[in-house]
Design a protein around this motif. Structure first.
Motif, mmCIF file in Angstrom:
data_model
loop_
_atom_site.group_PDB
_atom_site.id
_atom_site.type_symbol
_atom_site.label_atom_id
_atom_site.label_comp_id
_atom_site.label_asym_id
_atom_site.label_seq_id
_atom_site.Cartn_x
_atom_site.Cartn_y
_atom_site.Cartn_z
ATOM 1 N N LYS A 75 9.706 3.249 4.405
ATOM 2 C CA LYS A 75 9.569 2.503 3.153
ATOM 3 C C LYS A 75 10.809 1.669 2.887
ATOM 4 N N TRP A 76 11.988 2.217 3.157
ATOM 5 C CA TRP A 76 13.235 1.505 2.873
ATOM 6 C C TRP A 76 13.547 0.453 3.922
ATOM 7 N N LEU A 132 9.076 0.515 -4.991
ATOM 8 C CA LEU A 132 8.317 1.525 -5.732
ATOM 9 C C LEU A 132 7.424 2.375 -4.841
ATOM 10 N N LEU A 133 7.309 2.003 -3.566
ATOM 11 C CA LEU A 133 6.471 2.773 -2.640
ATOM 12 C C LEU A 133 6.981 4.205 -2.490
ATOM 13 N N GLN A 134 6.056 5.110 -2.249
ATOM 14 C CA GLN A 134 6.410 6.508 -2.003
ATOM 15 C C GLN A 134 7.059 6.642 -0.632
ATOM 16 N N LYS A 150 -2.427 3.918 -5.288
ATOM 17 C CA LYS A 150 -1.265 3.213 -5.841
ATOM 18 C C LYS A 150 -0.361 2.662 -4.752
ATOM 19 N N ASN A 151 -0.038 3.466 -3.757
ATOM 20 C CA ASN A 151 0.896 3.022 -2.717
ATOM 21 C C ASN A 151 0.304 1.908 -1.866
ATOM 22 N N TYR A 152 -0.987 2.032 -1.537
ATOM 23 C CA TYR A 152 -1.635 0.968 -0.764
ATOM 24 C C TYR A 152 -1.653 -0.331 -1.582
ATOM 25 N N PHE A 153 -1.930 -0.212 -2.863
ATOM 26 C CA PHE A 153 -1.953 -1.383 -3.760
ATOM 27 C C PHE A 153 -0.570 -2.036 -3.818
#
Length: 396
Positions: free
Chosen positions: A70-71, A184-186, A5-8
Motif C-alpha cells: 500500500k505504501w 487511506l488504503l488498508q 471500501k479499499n477497492y473503491f
C-alpha cells in the motif's frame, strides 16, 4: 459485487491519477513542440516513458519485500506529485537550449509509474474475494479505458483553454487528491525478504514466471501479442490511414476513438456476464485471441474507412474479452505474496519488448509497406492463438 471500501479507494485514487497522467502528457508534448517545432522531439516522449518503466519494473522487486505494498503505491503517487510541482515551478525557465530537462522529469515520473502499475494489480486480489476478481478487473479496466477515451478529447480543449502551465498545475491538484486516497488504503500483509540478496529479489518474479506452467505460457503468448500489437501505435496507424485508406488525419482520431470505445464495451461485457465468463475462462480467452487475429488480418486488406472503424472497435472489444480473464488467471495462479514480483517481471518483459518492437515495426513499415506490417501482425497473433489452443487445459 458488494461495496468494498479499499477497492473503491484503489480504483478511485488510480482513476484520478490516470486523468492527471493524460493531461500532464498533453501539456508536456505541447510544450516540447512549441519549443522545438519538431514532431520527432515530441515523439521521443513515449520512448522515454517506456524505457523508464522498463527499468522501474526491473528494480521494483528490491523494495517489494521491505515496504508494505500500500505504501509503495501511495509513495509513488506522492513522489509524482512532488516531481510535477517542481516541473511547474521550472516551466518558465525551460527554453530550447535546455528542454532536455523535461525529458529527465518525464523519465523520473514514468519510473514511479512503472513501480505503481504492478502494485495496483497485485492489491486487487488482496481487497476482493476470488469469486469477484473477474468483475473487479472488468470494472477497473472499464474505468481506465473510459478515462483514456474522454480525457484525450476533453484534454485538448482544456489545453487550449488553460494553457500548458495552468493545466499542469491542475494536474498537481489531481495528484494530491489521488495521493490522499491511496494513503487511506488498508495495509496488506506481505512476506518479508530481508534475508534475500538483491539479485535473488530481482530474479524471484522471473523464476516464478518460468516455473509456473500457466504463467510461462501467458508470458510467451503476451510477448508475441505485444510485438504484434505495436502496429497500432499512433505513428504506424497514421501511415495506414494516409496510405491505405487515402483519407485525412481526422480518420486517424476516429479509428483511435473506435478502438478505445471497443475496449469500454468489452470491459462492460465482462462485468455484466462475469459469472458466465468465469465458468468458461479458457473459451473466452481463446475466442478473444482468435477474433483479434482474424480482425487484424481483415484490417490489413481493408480499403474503406467506415469498415476500418468497425474493425478497430472489434479489436478493442475482443482484446478485453481475452485480457480481463487472462488477468484473473494471473492473479489466481500464485500466492498473493508472490504476485507483485510476477507482475513486475511481466511489466519489464512487456515494456522492453514494446519499446524494441515499435521501432522495428516502424522500420518494417517503410521497407515492406504498412499493410504488410498489419498482415504480419495478424500472422503473429495466429501463432499466439495456436499456442493458446494447444495449451487450453492450463486455462481452465
Amino acid at each position: 459485487m458488494k461495496f468494498n471500501k479499499n477497492y473503491f479507494l484503489l480504483v478511485t485514487g488510480q482513476s484520478i491519477a490516470n486523468i492527471g497522467d493524460v493531461l500532464y502528457m498533453l501539456s508536456v508534448i505541447s510544450t516540447i513542440f512549441a519549443l522545438t517545432g519538431s514532431a520527432a522531439a515530441s515523439s521521443f516522449v513515449p520512448f522515454t516513458i517506456t524505457t523508464s518503466m522498463f527499468l522501474s519494473s526491473l528494480l521494483t522487486p528490491l523494495i517489494i519485500g521491505k515496504v508494505n505494498l500500500k505504501w509503495i503505491l501511495a509513495s509513488s503517487q506522492i513522489g509524482k506529485t512532488v516531481l510535477l510541482t517542481f516541473l511547474c515551478l521550472s516551466l518558465h525557465a525551460i527554453t530550447v537550449s535546455n528542454y532536455y530537462l523535461l525529458f529527465i522529469m518525464i523519465g523520473m515520473i514514468a519510473f514511479l509509474d512503472g513501480c505503481a502499475n504492478p502494485i495496483k494489480q497485485t492489491l486487487i486480489p488482496h481487497y476482493v474475494k476470488d469469486e469477484h476478481l473477474l468483475k473487479a478487473n472488468g470494472i477497473s479496466e472499464s474505468v481506465t479505458q473510459t478515462i483514456q477515451t474522454i480525457m484525450w478529447f476533453a484534454g485538448s480543449l482544456l489545453l487550449v483553454a488553460l494553457g500548458p502551465v495552468q493545466l499542469t498545475w491542475a494536474v498537481v491538484g489531481l495528484f494530491m487528491i489521488s495521493s490522499m486516497l491511496l494513503c487511506l488504503l488498508q495495509n496488506v500483509t506481505h512476506q518479508k525478504n530481508e534475508e534475500t540478496g538483491k539479485l535473488e529479489q530481482i530474479k524471484e518474479g522471473w523464476i516464478k514466471l518460468f516455473q509456473t506452467p500457466v504463467l510461462r505460457k501467458i508470458a510467451w503468448i503476451e510477448s508475441v501479442e505485444t510485438i504484434a500489437g505495436t502496429v497500432w501505435i499512433a505513428a504506424i496507424l497514421y501511415v495506414f490511414v494516409s496510405d491505405a485508406l487515402n483519407v485525412d488525419e481526422k480518420w486517424w482520431g476516429f479509428i483511435n476513438g473506435a478502438f478505445f470505445f471497443g475496449l469500454i464495451i468489452g470491459s462492460v461485457y465482462c462485468i455484466k456476464y462475469a459469472a458466465f465468463i468465469q465458468k468458461r475462462v479458457g473459451t473466452s480467452i481463446f475466442i478473444g485471441s482468435l477474433a483479434c487475429c482474424v480482425v487484424t488480418l481483415l484490417f490489413s486488406f481493408n480499403r474503406f474507412p467506415i469498415i476500418a472503424l468497425i474493425l478497430s472497435l472489434c479489436i478493442g472489444f475482443f482484446g478485453q474479452l481475452k485480457s480481463i480473464p487472462l488477468e484473473t488467471i494471473i492473479q489466481k495462479s500464485v500466492p498473493k505474496e508472490q504476485l507483485a514480483a510476477v507482475y513486475t517481471s511481466l511489466g519489464a518483459l512487456g515494456t522492453g519488448l514494446f519499446g524494441i518492437s515499435s521501432v522495428m515495426m516502424g522500420i518494417l513499415s517503410d521497407i515492406i509497406g504498412v499493410q504488410m506490417v498489419f498482415m504480419l501482425s495478424g500472422v503473429m497473433l495466429l501463432i499466439g492463438t495456436v499456442v493458446l489452443f494447444r495449451s487450453r487445459k492450463l486455462f481452465t
